[in-house]
Each structure stands twice: as structure tokens, then as C-alpha cells.
Scaffold this active site. Structure first.
Site: not given
Ligand code: GLV
Length: 327
Positions: A159, A236, A238, A267, A286
Site C-alpha cells: 500500500g 510499524t 499493527r 500497548e 507506536h
Molecule cells: C497509526 O497507527 C494509524 O493508523 O494512523
């Protein structure tokens, strides 16, 4: 006619909220901690819309009891904290903030990759804690890491963010492999391959898929062990996509050389996490999209989504546009 009531679950800056002033009855949460589920429930019960964060879990049971709620606008691109199917069932529009955070998140992914490859946090700690003074000041095998240039980067999920990471890989002189869950045709900056090939050949694997019921624990024991020996895994995207127990084991036995982790199953990361004992994991809390400019843009888009609904226009960034068909 009375104004629509909009509830905002975080103290966003006043200049960001300004477009909502006067067109709705705006209430902003002033607490210093995230709202608890009962607080969230009671605050949105008689709201027409809410602007929320990714820490606000909008569950099916919370939505079942909502009679009035018309929209949820989340200041995030990911919406896995919202039961979108339940919202759609109740004709509640869900908005997000795409298009503004991919480059910023790609920067962090690359930062974690470089940090894990060259052991930067470990080296920083070594200097700060005065260990440099008590050891050999330099030696040929001092803080050896892995090269980034010339190595193979595997991007899982092509993406916006995955593509931005692939571009960075190319700029660093890497061979870039890419895999996407749904077929992609014109992928720039990456050579499309099957997932097993990507995992077997990549020295660095960076994860950029969304968390859905299909991607939970996608990086399970088997997939982690099918990665190249000595590889580094970066997440990075989820938490919950990587099985952290299997990751910790793979790092411990030396199958993987390192990991860079911004997102976690739970988290904040719990003190009992097995990852915390491992020197070869680089952590961040995060913060993929955490730059002043990107967070401002995200907040502006979340407000823009809300303003559109209140003023009778179509939500510009809606993840369940099918709701419009049943209105
Ligand atoms: C960040 O993790 C988002 O989904 O904006």
C-alpha cells in the site's frame, strides 16, 4: 433546530477544532488519560458524531446501544480499533485519515531498520553508560552490524506505506522484493514475488499490512522460521500481526539477528514481554506517524470528515461508503 452534538475524545488544538465551532455542539474530553470504556460509552451515548483516536476501542457492544450516533471519525489511517462491520450494520459512517502519514511512517520503518542493522540504540547506551571508557576504545570486531546497502529488503504489503519503504530501500542501494495480499500490477520500486520467496531471500522484512481477522498472527512461528537466517524483522504496521512469543524465540536462538518494533500485541508493551530482555530488539512506542506536521494533517482530516457529515456533505475519507447506499 438544535445543533448536532459532536464529542472529541482528545484535546486537539483549538485551531484544528475551529471549523467545528458554531456548526455543532462540541464537547472535548479534557482527561489526561485515554477514556475508559464506560467513560467512552457514556460520553458518546447522546452524540451525533465522535472524533476519536486509535486508542479508543469502539466495540460492537458499545455500538449496539447507540441510537443516535451518525458518524465516527478516527484520527488514524488504521480502523482496527473500530468494529466497522457493526458500525455499517447500524448505518454509522466511519472515517479515517489516509494519504498523509505513509511517508512519515516509512521514515520510522527505515529508522528502525538502520537502528537494528547497525545496533545504534545499543551503541548509544554503551557510550552513555560510560562503558566505552572501561573497554578497548576500538577493535576490528567492535559493534559489528549488518550492511544495509547491497542487502535484500522484503516489503510485505504494498500500500502507500509499503511503497514508500520500497522507494527508500532502492535509494539505499538495496534489492527490493515486494508481496501484496491482493494482486498488484504496476508496482514501482519492488520486484513482485511470492511470500515464501520473499521471506527466504530477504535480509530485512518490513511489514505493511493492515490488521484484520485474516492477518492476526500472520507472522506466526512457521513464517518467522521460514525467514532467512540472520534476517531482521521490522513492524510499524499493527500489533497482533506478529506472534511476539515466536519472534522472541527466533531472536533468542539466533535465527533472526534483530527486530525493530513500533507496534505490539498489547500497548503499552507489558513489562513481562519476552522481547524486553533481548538486546537485539529496537523499540519505539507506536510513533509511526508522530511528526508535528503529519499529526496536524491527520487531525485536520479527522475534523474535515466530521464537518462534511454535519454540513450534509459526503465524508471525504470514508471506510464504509456502503452506508451511503442505505441512507
Ligand atoms: C497509526 O497507527 C494509524 O493508523 O494512523
Amino acid at each position: 433546530m438544535s445543533l448536532k452534538r459532536v464529542f472529541v475524545t482528545y484535546r486537539l488544538p483549538e485551531d484544528i477544532l475551529r471549523p467545528l465551532r458554531g456548526i455543532c455542539d462540541l464537547e472535548v474530553w479534557t482527561g489526561t488519560k485515554p477514556m475508559t470504556p464506560p467513560e467512552l460509552f457514556s460520553s458518546i451515548c447522546d452524540s451525533d458524531g465522535i472524533i476519536c483516536l486509535l486508542t479508543d476501542e469502539i466495540t460492537r457492544s458499545l455500538l449496539e446501544n447507540q441510537e443516535k450516533l451518525n458518524f465516527i471519525s478516527s484520527m488514524s489511517v488504521g480502523v482496527d480499533h473500530i468494529d466497522v462491520a457493526a458500525a455499517t450494520n447500524r448505518n454509522i459512517l466511519v472515517g479515517n485519515t489516509p494519504g498523509v502519514l505513509a511517508e512519515t511512517t516509512a521514515d520510522l520503518a527505515f529508522g528502525l531498520l538502520l537502528s537494528a542493522a547497525r545496533r545504534i540504540p545499543e551503541a548509544d547506551k554503551f557510550v552513555r553508560e560510560g562503558q566505552w571508557l572501561s573497554d578497548m576504545p576500538w577493535s576490528p570486531d567492535f559493534f559489528l552490524g549488518k550492511d544495509v546497502h547491497g542487502a535484500t529488503l522484503g516489503v510485505v504489503g504494498l500500500g502507500e506505506t509499503g511503497t514508500a519503504v520500497a522507494r527508500r530501500g532502492k535509494a539505499f542501494g538495496m534489492r527490493v522484493l515486494g508481496w501484496n495480499r491482493t494482486q498488484k500490477k504496476d508496482v514501482e520500486h519492488a520486484e513482485l514475488v511470492q511470500l515464501d520467496e520473499l521471506l527466504a531471500e530477504s535480509d530485512y522484512v518490513s511489514i505493511h499490512i493492515a490488521r484484520t481477522s485474516e492477518t492476526l498472527l500472520f507472522f506466526n512461528h512457521e513464517r518467522i522460521m521460514s525467514m532467512k537466517k540472520g534476517a531482521i524483522l521490522i513492524n510499524t504496521a499493527r500489533g497482533g500481526i506478529v506472534d511476539e512469543t515466536s519472534l522472541a524465540n527466533a531472536l533468542k536462538i539466533g535465527h533472526l539477528a534483530g527486530a525493530g518494533m513500533d507496534v505490539f500485541e498489547a500497548e503499552p508493551l507489558l513489562p513481562e514481554s519476552k522481547l524486553l530482555n533481548l538486546k537485539n530488539v529496537v523499540f519505539s512506542p507506536h510513533i509511526g506517524s508522530a511528526t508535528s506536521l503529519t499529526r496536524k494533517r491527520m487531525a485536520e482530516l479527522a475534523v474535515e470528515n466530521a464537518v462534511a457529515v454535519i454540513t450534509g456533505r459526503r465524508m471525504p475519507f470514508c471506510v464504509n461508503p456502503e452506508v451511503y447506499r442505505s441512507r
